[in-house]
Design a protein around this motif. Structure first.
Motif, short mmCIF file in Angstrom:
data_model
loop_
_atom_site.label_atom_id
_atom_site.label_comp_id
_atom_site.label_asym_id
_atom_site.label_seq_id
_atom_site.Cartn_x
_atom_site.Cartn_y
_atom_site.Cartn_z
N LEU A 93 43.90 30.61 -19.43
CA LEU A 93 44.30 29.32 -18.89
C LEU A 93 43.73 28.18 -19.73
N GLU A 94 42.46 28.31 -20.11
CA GLU A 94 41.84 27.28 -20.95
C GLU A 94 42.53 27.19 -22.30
N ALA A 95 42.91 28.33 -22.87
CA ALA A 95 43.60 28.34 -24.17
C ALA A 95 44.95 27.66 -24.06
N VAL A 96 45.68 27.93 -22.97
CA VAL A 96 46.99 27.29 -22.78
C VAL A 96 46.82 25.79 -22.60
N GLN A 97 45.81 25.39 -21.84
CA GLN A 97 45.57 23.96 -21.65
C GLN A 97 45.21 23.29 -22.97
N GLN A 98 44.40 23.95 -23.80
CA GLN A 98 44.04 23.39 -25.10
C GLN A 98 45.27 23.22 -25.99
N ARG A 99 46.16 24.23 -25.97
CA ARG A 99 47.39 24.11 -26.76
C ARG A 99 48.25 22.97 -26.26
N ALA A 100 48.33 22.80 -24.95
CA ALA A 100 49.13 21.71 -24.38
C ALA A 100 48.55 20.35 -24.78
N VAL A 101 47.23 20.22 -24.71
CA VAL A 101 46.60 18.95 -25.08
C VAL A 101 46.78 18.70 -26.58
N ASP A 118 44.70 15.48 -37.95
CA ASP A 118 43.43 14.75 -38.05
C ASP A 118 43.05 14.15 -36.71
N ALA A 119 44.03 13.63 -36.01
CA ALA A 119 43.75 13.03 -34.70
C ALA A 119 43.20 14.09 -33.75
N ALA A 120 43.79 15.27 -33.76
CA ALA A 120 43.31 16.33 -32.87
C ALA A 120 41.90 16.78 -33.25
N ALA A 121 41.57 16.71 -34.53
CA ALA A 121 40.25 17.15 -34.98
C ALA A 121 39.15 16.19 -34.54
N PHE A 122 39.47 14.91 -34.39
CA PHE A 122 38.45 13.92 -34.05
C PHE A 122 38.30 13.69 -32.55
N LEU A 123 39.18 14.27 -31.74
CA LEU A 123 39.11 14.03 -30.30
C LEU A 123 38.59 15.28 -29.58
N ASP A 124 37.95 15.05 -28.43
CA ASP A 124 37.51 16.16 -27.56
C ASP A 124 38.68 16.53 -26.67
N LEU A 125 39.37 17.60 -27.01
CA LEU A 125 40.60 17.97 -26.33
C LEU A 125 40.38 18.39 -24.88
N GLY A 126 39.21 18.90 -24.57
CA GLY A 126 38.92 19.33 -23.20
C GLY A 126 38.79 18.18 -22.22
N GLY A 133 44.96 20.40 -13.75
CA GLY A 133 45.50 21.06 -14.92
C GLY A 133 46.47 20.23 -15.72
N ASP A 134 46.76 19.01 -15.26
CA ASP A 134 47.68 18.13 -15.98
C ASP A 134 46.99 17.46 -17.16
N VAL A 135 47.78 17.15 -18.19
CA VAL A 135 47.27 16.48 -19.39
C VAL A 135 47.41 14.97 -19.18
N ASP A 136 46.33 14.24 -19.43
CA ASP A 136 46.31 12.79 -19.25
C ASP A 136 46.75 12.11 -20.55
N ALA A 137 48.07 11.85 -20.67
CA ALA A 137 48.64 11.27 -21.88
C ALA A 137 48.17 9.83 -22.09
N ASP A 138 47.94 9.09 -21.02
CA ASP A 138 47.48 7.70 -21.15
C ASP A 138 46.10 7.64 -21.80
N ALA A 139 45.21 8.52 -21.38
CA ALA A 139 43.87 8.55 -21.97
C ALA A 139 43.94 8.97 -23.43
N ILE A 140 44.84 9.89 -23.75
CA ILE A 140 44.99 10.31 -25.15
C ILE A 140 45.46 9.13 -25.99
N GLY A 141 46.48 8.39 -25.52
CA GLY A 141 46.98 7.23 -26.25
C GLY A 141 45.90 6.19 -26.48
N LYS A 142 45.10 5.91 -25.46
CA LYS A 142 44.02 4.93 -25.57
C LYS A 142 42.99 5.39 -26.61
N ASP A 143 42.61 6.67 -26.55
CA ASP A 143 41.62 7.19 -27.50
C ASP A 143 42.17 7.25 -28.92
#
Length: 196
Positions: A93-101, A118-126, A133-143
């Motif tokens: 489940l964690e692996a699937v969530q990481q892939r989704a993020v 590069d963006a994925a490498a600099f952010l804490d995906l967890g 279990g939902d991905v917070d797209a707004d927080a990703i955009g802000k970061d």
């Protein structure tokens, strides 16, 4: 059989009938100091019969105790198997969530970053997975915007680009060489060596 032998009791198993029967040894009454060997022999026989009953009951209960232990061990191994399955499911489940993020980060970074990885490498995906279990797209955009402010070299170069120089253009690329140029001298040398 010795008179003082105690019978083993299996894990707290007590014969209720034996517990209810109290064995009493007749104590000599005051003034009466005689010891009655016949009464003592009867008491010893009675105690031997009780001990035999306890031994028989213990032997009857041994297979049940062994089976109970086997069931307990089987239940433990079943619990361990279920715990391992739960751990494996949580990891998947964690692996699937990481892939989704990661996919969401790459999709949002594609328009502004030179390399979305590069963006994925600099952010804490967890940090972008909610408790549901939902991905917070707004927080990703802000970061991602904050990341571009901190590291502008990760952004796509959208300004005008000057053309690269073309070395085939000019006097050296079009075949017009002077006889004293190094290229002409070396060319004549090669022609002589190769016999052209």
């Amino acid at each position: 059989m010795p008179e003082n032998e105690e019978t083993p009791v299996q894990d707290g198993a007590v014969d209720e009938s034996a517990a209810s029967e109290e064995t009493t040894v007749e104590e000599p009454q005051e003034g009466k100091t005689e010891w009655d060997p016949e009464a003592a022999r009867k008491e010893i026989e009675k105690l031997r019969r009780e001990a035999a009953k306890h031994r028989t009951k213990a032997k009857e209960l041994e297979p049940l105790a062994k089976r109970a232990q086997e069931l307990e061990d089987a239940q433990k191994s079943e619990q361990q198997r279920l715990a391992e399955q739960l751990t494996a499911a949580q990891q998947r489940l964690e692996a699937v969530q990481q892939r989704a993020v990661r996919a969401e980060v790459r999709a949002l970074a594609a328009s502004e970053f030179a390399d979305p990885e590069d963006a994925a490498a600099f952010l804490d995906l967890g940090a972008y997975v909610g408790e549901d279990g939902d991905v917070d797209a707004d927080a990703i955009g802000k970061d991602l915007k904050d990341l571009l402010k901190r590291k502008p070299h990760l952004a796509k170069d959208t300004g005008p680009r000057s053309p690269r120089p073309d070395r085939t253009q000019g006097s050296s690329g079009n075949g017009h060489r002077t006889p004293s140029s190094p290229e002409a001298i070396f060319g004549e040398f090669l022609d002589g060596v190769l016999g052209r």
